[in-house]
Design a protein around this motif. Structure first.
Motif, mmCIF file in Angstrom:
data_model
loop_
_atom_site.group_PDB
_atom_site.id
_atom_site.type_symbol
_atom_site.label_atom_id
_atom_site.label_comp_id
_atom_site.label_asym_id
_atom_site.label_seq_id
_atom_site.Cartn_x
_atom_site.Cartn_y
_atom_site.Cartn_z
ATOM 1 N N MET A 122 -1.579 13.233 -35.166
ATOM 2 C CA MET A 122 -0.819 13.448 -36.200
ATOM 3 C C MET A 122 -1.433 13.969 -37.323
ATOM 4 O O MET A 122 -2.866 13.914 -37.555
ATOM 5 C CB MET A 122 0.013 12.051 -36.561
ATOM 6 N N LEU A 123 -0.600 14.510 -38.271
ATOM 7 C CA LEU A 123 -0.872 15.104 -39.487
ATOM 8 C C LEU A 123 -1.621 13.816 -40.420
ATOM 9 O O LEU A 123 -0.931 12.965 -40.452
ATOM 10 C CB LEU A 123 -0.021 15.991 -40.181
ATOM 11 N N THR A 124 -2.758 14.328 -41.290
ATOM 12 C CA THR A 124 -3.010 13.275 -42.431
ATOM 13 C C THR A 124 -2.318 13.873 -43.420
ATOM 14 O O THR A 124 -1.760 14.830 -43.435
ATOM 15 C CB THR A 124 -4.570 13.397 -42.503
ATOM 16 N N LYS A 125 -2.306 13.030 -44.548
ATOM 17 C CA LYS A 125 -1.594 13.337 -45.961
ATOM 18 C C LYS A 125 -2.158 14.815 -46.308
ATOM 19 O O LYS A 125 -1.499 15.726 -46.749
ATOM 20 C CB LYS A 125 -1.932 12.358 -46.924
ATOM 21 N N LYS A 126 -3.593 15.248 -46.073
ATOM 22 C CA LYS A 126 -3.957 16.226 -46.355
ATOM 23 C C LYS A 126 -3.616 17.400 -45.683
ATOM 24 O O LYS A 126 -3.269 18.344 -46.026
ATOM 25 C CB LYS A 126 -5.682 16.088 -46.342
ATOM 26 N N THR B 116 -8.924 29.756 -38.127
ATOM 27 C CA THR B 116 -8.463 30.773 -37.352
ATOM 28 C C THR B 116 -7.068 30.891 -36.977
ATOM 29 O O THR B 116 -6.455 29.835 -37.135
ATOM 30 C CB THR B 116 -9.297 30.714 -35.963
ATOM 31 N N GLU B 117 -6.759 31.886 -36.369
ATOM 32 C CA GLU B 117 -5.444 31.944 -35.885
ATOM 33 C C GLU B 117 -4.927 30.471 -34.870
ATOM 34 O O GLU B 117 -4.091 30.061 -34.904
ATOM 35 C CB GLU B 117 -5.061 33.167 -34.856
ATOM 36 N N GLY B 118 -6.086 30.298 -34.160
ATOM 37 C CA GLY B 118 -5.829 29.138 -33.030
ATOM 38 C C GLY B 118 -5.878 27.878 -33.947
ATOM 39 O O GLY B 118 -4.969 27.118 -33.470
ATOM 40 N N HIS B 119 -6.322 27.654 -34.619
ATOM 41 C CA HIS B 119 -6.154 26.429 -35.916
ATOM 42 C C HIS B 119 -5.013 26.365 -36.503
ATOM 43 O O HIS B 119 -4.188 25.440 -36.435
ATOM 44 C CB HIS B 119 -7.343 26.395 -37.046
ATOM 45 N N VAL B 120 -4.293 27.505 -36.776
ATOM 46 C CA VAL B 120 -3.138 27.580 -37.433
ATOM 47 C C VAL B 120 -2.226 27.318 -36.566
ATOM 48 O O VAL B 120 -1.062 26.452 -36.676
ATOM 49 C CB VAL B 120 -2.799 28.951 -38.128
ATOM 50 N N LEU B 121 -2.141 27.615 -35.227
ATOM 51 C CA LEU B 121 -1.132 27.468 -34.214
ATOM 52 C C LEU B 121 -0.959 26.034 -33.793
ATOM 53 O O LEU B 121 0.070 25.392 -33.709
ATOM 54 C CB LEU B 121 -1.366 28.205 -33.116
ATOM 55 N N MET B 122 -2.518 25.520 -33.734
ATOM 56 C CA MET B 122 -2.185 24.119 -33.241
ATOM 57 C C MET B 122 -1.655 23.139 -34.309
ATOM 58 O O MET B 122 -1.059 22.204 -34.144
ATOM 59 C CB MET B 122 -3.766 23.649 -32.907
ATOM 60 N N LEU B 123 -2.017 23.421 -35.754
ATOM 61 C CA LEU B 123 -1.418 22.681 -36.508
ATOM 62 C C LEU B 123 0.089 22.661 -36.737
ATOM 63 O O LEU B 123 0.856 21.835 -36.801
ATOM 64 C CB LEU B 123 -2.079 22.961 -37.852
ATOM 65 N N ILE C 252 -9.940 17.874 -37.037
ATOM 66 C CA ILE C 252 -10.223 16.261 -37.284
ATOM 67 C C ILE C 252 -11.423 16.312 -38.546
ATOM 68 O O ILE C 252 -11.148 15.346 -39.470
ATOM 69 C CB ILE C 252 -10.624 15.441 -36.062
ATOM 70 N N ASN C 253 -12.411 17.068 -38.175
ATOM 71 C CA ASN C 253 -13.365 16.994 -39.144
ATOM 72 C C ASN C 253 -12.839 17.700 -40.428
ATOM 73 O O ASN C 253 -13.726 17.125 -41.525
ATOM 74 C CB ASN C 253 -14.700 17.897 -38.492
ATOM 75 N N MET C 254 -12.032 18.496 -40.350
ATOM 76 C CA MET C 254 -11.488 18.945 -41.606
ATOM 77 C C MET C 254 -10.554 18.027 -42.551
ATOM 78 O O MET C 254 -10.082 18.323 -43.674
ATOM 79 C CB MET C 254 -10.842 20.338 -41.499
ATOM 80 N N GLY C 255 -10.188 16.884 -41.841
ATOM 81 C CA GLY C 255 -9.404 15.897 -42.303
ATOM 82 C C GLY C 255 -7.817 16.265 -42.432
ATOM 83 O O GLY C 255 -7.082 15.610 -43.035
ATOM 84 N N LEU C 256 -7.476 17.410 -41.430
ATOM 85 C CA LEU C 256 -6.127 17.810 -41.428
ATOM 86 C C LEU C 256 -5.364 17.063 -40.421
ATOM 87 O O LEU C 256 -3.932 17.046 -40.570
ATOM 88 C CB LEU C 256 -6.087 19.225 -41.068
ATOM 89 N N VAL C 257 -5.858 16.632 -39.427
ATOM 90 C CA VAL C 257 -5.270 15.699 -38.553
ATOM 91 C C VAL C 257 -6.128 14.294 -38.063
ATOM 92 O O VAL C 257 -7.262 14.559 -38.445
ATOM 93 C CB VAL C 257 -4.921 16.357 -37.215
#
Length: 219
Positions: free
Chosen positions: A201-205, A112-119, A171-176
């Motif tokens: 922190m960001l993961t490699k993915k 969502t927009e919230g996910h993108v903003l937090m990333l 975290i569950n999506m493996g992005l952080v």
């Protein structure tokens, strides 16, 4: 026109003519189509990008169709900007392998927009010389001064809970991922906030995802 002609969607002509504004999904669809077309025109004029050549490749149409389908379900300018950037890099500039582009579009359909903003916040605080944010700090994302001043704290509490859920999703999506900062511990508290703090922190993915959707990110 080549971009429009590549999509098997007859209603797109009506959409671009401004005849389908009633449905909010069409507004997002139109915004995405126009911003993508404008960016492609800029690239074609300033570089050797050949839109016709890109559109003729067999993997272009499924990716482009996926991008438009995601746009129609999206809310928020940041999400649509991320989708446009992914389309530019993954479909037209071919900056990444096809399989990676497929993964990015699949993830964009989920976030969502919230996910993108937090990333974006995590990415911009994770660069060289910058210490990654603490997990507790990320719960404050999007909380305004007005929220802090109001006597009713329920809105701020709701935002903090939402941020916590978004972080768990990422975290569950493996992005952080998280890293505990463990120092001398004399006793553990039943209050988790008083125990060893975790940095995010960001993961490699996640790094590859951010590079795909925000190529000019500060990190």
């Amino acid at each position: 026109m080549a971009l429009v002609g590549a999509l098997p969607l007859g209603s797109l002509w009506q959409l671009l003519a401004g005849k389908l504004w009633e449905d909010p999904r069409c507004a997002a669809y139109r915004y995405f189509a126009v911003s993508l077309a404008e960016r492609l025109r800029e690239l074609e004029q300033s570089s050797s990008l050949d839109i016709g050549d890109a559109l003729s490749k067999p993997e272009t149409q499924p990716l482009l169709l996926s991008a438009f389908e995601t746009a129609a379900k999206s809310i928020g300018e940041k999400k649509l900007e991320a989708l446009r950037n992914a389309a530019i890099q993954g479909i037209f500039e071919r900056s990444y392998p096809f399989d990676l582009s497929v993964m990015v579009f699949s993830l964009l359909d989920r976030v969502t927009e919230g996910h993108v903003l937090m990333l974006h916040v995590v990415a911009n605080r994770g660069g060289p010389g910058k210490a990654p944010l603490y997990e507790m700090e990320l719960r404050q994302v999007g909380i305004t001064t007005e929220m802090r001043r109001t006597s009713d704290t329920s809105l701020m509490a709701h935002q903090m809970t939402l941020n916590e859920m978004i972080l768990h999703d990422l975290i569950n999506m493996g992005l952080v991922g998280t890293r505990l900062e463990i120092g001398p511990v004399h006793s553990w508290s039943t209050d988790p906030s008083r125990n060893a703090p975790a940095r995010v922190m960001l993961t490699k993915k996640g790094q590859l995802f951010i590079e795909h959707i925000f190529p000019d990110s500060e990190d």
